[in-house]
Design a protein around this motif. Structure first.
Motif, PDB file in Angstrom:
ATOM      1  N   ALA A  53       0.838  -1.198   0.000  1.00  0.00           N
ATOM      2  CA  ALA A  53       0.000   0.000   0.000  1.00  0.00           C
ATOM      3  C   ALA A  53       0.875   1.251   0.000  1.00  0.00           C
ATOM      4  CB  ALA A  53      -0.920  -0.020   1.213  1.00  0.00           C
ATOM      5  N   ASP A  54       1.916   1.241   0.805  1.00  0.00           N
ATOM      6  CA  ASP A  54       2.814   2.399   0.883  1.00  0.00           C
ATOM      7  C   ASP A  54       3.549   2.610  -0.445  1.00  0.00           C
ATOM      8  OD1 ASP A  54       4.313   4.498   2.215  1.00  0.00           O
ATOM      9  OD2 ASP A  54       6.006   3.108   2.138  1.00  0.00           O
ATOM     10  N   PHE A  55       4.067   1.524  -1.010  1.00  0.00           N
ATOM     11  CA  PHE A  55       4.783   1.626  -2.285  1.00  0.00           C
ATOM     12  C   PHE A  55       3.864   2.129  -3.393  1.00  0.00           C
ATOM     13  CE2 PHE A  55       8.183  -1.572  -0.977  1.00  0.00           C
ATOM     14  CZ  PHE A  55       9.206  -0.666  -1.083  1.00  0.00           C
ATOM     15  N   GLN A  56       2.615   1.630  -3.381  1.00  0.00           N
ATOM     16  CA  GLN A  56       1.681   2.018  -4.445  1.00  0.00           C
ATOM     17  C   GLN A  56       1.408   3.514  -4.399  1.00  0.00           C
ATOM     18  OE1 GLN A  56      -2.042   2.587  -4.000  1.00  0.00           O
ATOM     19  NE2 GLN A  56      -1.923   3.271  -6.130  1.00  0.00           N
ATOM     20  N   SER A  57       1.288   4.027  -3.180  1.00  0.00           N
ATOM     21  CA  SER A  57       1.029   5.447  -3.012  1.00  0.00           C
ATOM     22  C   SER A  57       2.209   6.286  -3.539  1.00  0.00           C
ATOM     23  CB  SER A  57       0.746   5.681  -1.523  1.00  0.00           C
ATOM     24  OG  SER A  57       0.893   7.007  -1.196  1.00  0.00           O
ATOM     25  N   ARG A  58       3.411   5.821  -3.273  1.00  0.00           N
ATOM     26  CA  ARG A  58       4.616   6.518  -3.760  1.00  0.00           C
ATOM     27  C   ARG A  58       4.747   6.420  -5.282  1.00  0.00           C
ATOM     28  NH1 ARG A  58       8.762   7.087   0.159  1.00  0.00           N
ATOM     29  NH2 ARG A  58       7.976   6.477   2.196  1.00  0.00           N
ATOM     30  N   GLN A 273       9.606   7.537  -4.891  1.00  0.00           N
ATOM     31  CA  GLN A 273       9.678   8.572  -3.839  1.00  0.00           C
ATOM     32  C   GLN A 273       8.609   9.635  -4.075  1.00  0.00           C
ATOM     33  OE1 GLN A 273      11.966   8.388  -1.358  1.00  0.00           O
ATOM     34  NE2 GLN A 273      12.787   6.496  -2.278  1.00  0.00           N
ATOM     35  N   TYR A 274       8.104  10.200  -2.976  1.00  0.00           N
ATOM     36  CA  TYR A 274       7.207  11.349  -3.118  1.00  0.00           C
ATOM     37  C   TYR A 274       8.017  12.502  -3.691  1.00  0.00           C
ATOM     38  CZ  TYR A 274       3.845   8.854  -0.230  1.00  0.00           C
ATOM     39  OH  TYR A 274       2.965   7.931   0.245  1.00  0.00           O
ATOM     40  N   PRO A 275       7.468  13.241  -4.635  1.00  0.00           N
ATOM     41  CA  PRO A 275       8.224  14.355  -5.212  1.00  0.00           C
ATOM     42  C   PRO A 275       8.530  15.395  -4.128  1.00  0.00           C
ATOM     43  CG  PRO A 275       6.237  13.901  -6.494  1.00  0.00           C
ATOM     44  CD  PRO A 275       6.138  13.083  -5.255  1.00  0.00           C
ATOM     45  N   VAL A 276       9.742  15.957  -4.181  1.00  0.00           N
ATOM     46  CA  VAL A 276      10.130  16.997  -3.229  1.00  0.00           C
ATOM     47  C   VAL A 276      10.147  18.323  -3.983  1.00  0.00           C
ATOM     48  CG1 VAL A 276      11.932  17.776  -1.644  1.00  0.00           C
ATOM     49  CG2 VAL A 276      11.550  15.331  -1.999  1.00  0.00           C
ATOM     50  N   LEU A 277       9.497  19.331  -3.403  1.00  0.00           N
ATOM     51  CA  LEU A 277       9.432  20.632  -4.074  1.00  0.00           C
ATOM     52  C   LEU A 277      10.781  21.343  -4.016  1.00  0.00           C
ATOM     53  CD1 LEU A 277       5.985  21.999  -2.830  1.00  0.00           C
ATOM     54  CD2 LEU A 277       6.519  20.666  -4.878  1.00  0.00           C
ATOM     55  N   ASP A 278      11.082  22.142  -5.022  1.00  0.00           N
ATOM     56  CA  ASP A 278      12.311  22.935  -4.967  1.00  0.00           C
ATOM     57  C   ASP A 278      12.066  24.172  -4.086  1.00  0.00           C
ATOM     58  OD1 ASP A 278      10.931  24.806  -6.472  1.00  0.00           O
ATOM     59  OD2 ASP A 278      11.841  24.191  -8.367  1.00  0.00           O
ATOM     60  N   THR A 279      13.130  24.932  -3.835  1.00  0.00           N
ATOM     61  CA  THR A 279      13.057  26.050  -2.879  1.00  0.00           C
ATOM     62  C   THR A 279      11.979  27.064  -3.281  1.00  0.00           C
ATOM     63  OG1 THR A 279      15.436  25.777  -2.928  1.00  0.00           O
ATOM     64  CG2 THR A 279      14.581  27.517  -1.510  1.00  0.00           C
TER      65      THR A 279
END
Ligand code: AMP
Ligand code: MG
Length: 295
Positions: A53-58, A273-279
């Motif tokens: 479930a966690d992997f699918q969400s990512r 991985q969940y996308p990480v926003l830039d600054t």
């Protein structure tokens, strides 16, 4: 399920690319690894389902890779139950199940991979093929009249049709994995005796009657031919980019753990991985937050 445990669990189930598989000799349908009974495996399955479930969400959030799970088996090996249990924790929006039946007239009018290609997962999705393009080298091989109905031109039947199909399938899968679509291939390996018991249960238990089909009994008569077709399929289509795993299916509780472990392992390989926003984007988000707080 910790990494090591997963690796240990699935290593004996993997079909080594290039190895020649003989059935039933090489894979025991009753195998349960170092697990003694269902109780011993309950926690493991729960953890596997939660990880999925966690992997699918990512996977959905990252939206770069897709996962195709191919499920092949003879009748009553537990394909439906495996899907139900293993996928019980995932968001239905991220998973699609496609069950392939006898091809329609329209499907027969195309090349043998066409109908499967139209149902592949998109990026961010998991697709499960309940039966798959592998039926084209299994049921079609066991019943040559099905091949006749495909109206192939003579040159497509030159030499070994099955060798050509293995090659076409390997190329098709190679193309998919090269483009970000991981493939998990599971053969649920049930013994003839266990299949007999399960078909009997479909006759004896009223709530299972709907599952019984006289066609299953007819196919059972071709048991040897199917075992040979499966062995040849495993021999020629277990590749480094898309290996087969043979899931021992006489104990349903174990086959579910094993199937979950192979799928979790593939997703772990993708490591979405969940996308990480830039600054800049984070700063903008904070500004919006400020505005929202002020009402
Ligand atoms: P079930 O999965 O029990 O609903 O049955 C589906 C039926 O469709 C099985 O008998 C399969 O052998 C058959 N089937 C699936 N794919 C093909 C195919 N490519 N050609 C012929 N029969 C197929
Ligand atoms: Mg059936």
């Amino acid at each position: 399920m910790p990494h090591d445990r997963i690796a240990e669990l699935i290593a004996p189930l993997r079909v080594r690319p290039g190895s020649k598989v003989r059935l039933p000799k090489d894979f025991d349908p009753g195998y349960t690894g170092d697990l003694i009974d269902k109780a011993a495996g309950t926690e493991l399955l729960q953890r596997g389902v939660a990880m999925l479930a966690d992997f699918q969400s990512r996977l959905a959030a990252q939206h770069t890779n897709g996962l195709l799970v191919v499920l092949q088996a003879l009748d009553a090996a537990g394909k439906d139950g495996t899907i139900r249990h293993v996928m019980s924790g995932v968001n239905p929006q991220g998973v699609r199940v496609h069950s392939f039946k006898v091809p329609s007239a329209e499907e027969l009018d195309h090349d043998f991979l066409w109908r499967y290609a139209t149902r592949l997962p998109a990026r961010g999705e998991i697709a499960i093929f309940n039966r798959s393009h592998y039926e084209e080298v299994l049921v079609v091989r066991v019943h040559p009249e099905l091949l006749d109905r495909q109206r192939l031109p003579p040159r497509a039947r030159n030499g070994s049709v099955w060798r050509r199909r293995f090659q076409a399938i390997n190329n098709f899968e190679r193309h998919l994995t090269d483009n970000g679509f991981q493939i998990v291939k599971l053969f649920l390996n049930v013994s003839k005796e266990e299949q007999r018991k399960r078909l009997l249960a479909r006759i004896d238990r009223p709530e299972k009657n709907w599952k019984f089909s006289a066609a299953d009994l007819h196919e059972r008569g071709f048991w040897r031919r199917y075992q040979q077709a499966y062995a040849d399929m495993l021999t020629h289509t277990s590749t480094e980019h898309a290996p087969w795993h043979v899931i021992p299916a006489d104990h349903k509780w174990f086959s579910r753990i094993a199937a979950a472990a192979v799928i979790v392992n593939a997703l772990d390989g993708i490591n979405p991985q969940y996308p990480v926003l830039d600054t800049q984007a984070r700063r903008e988000l904070q500004e919006v937050r400020g505005a929202l707080e002020e009402g």
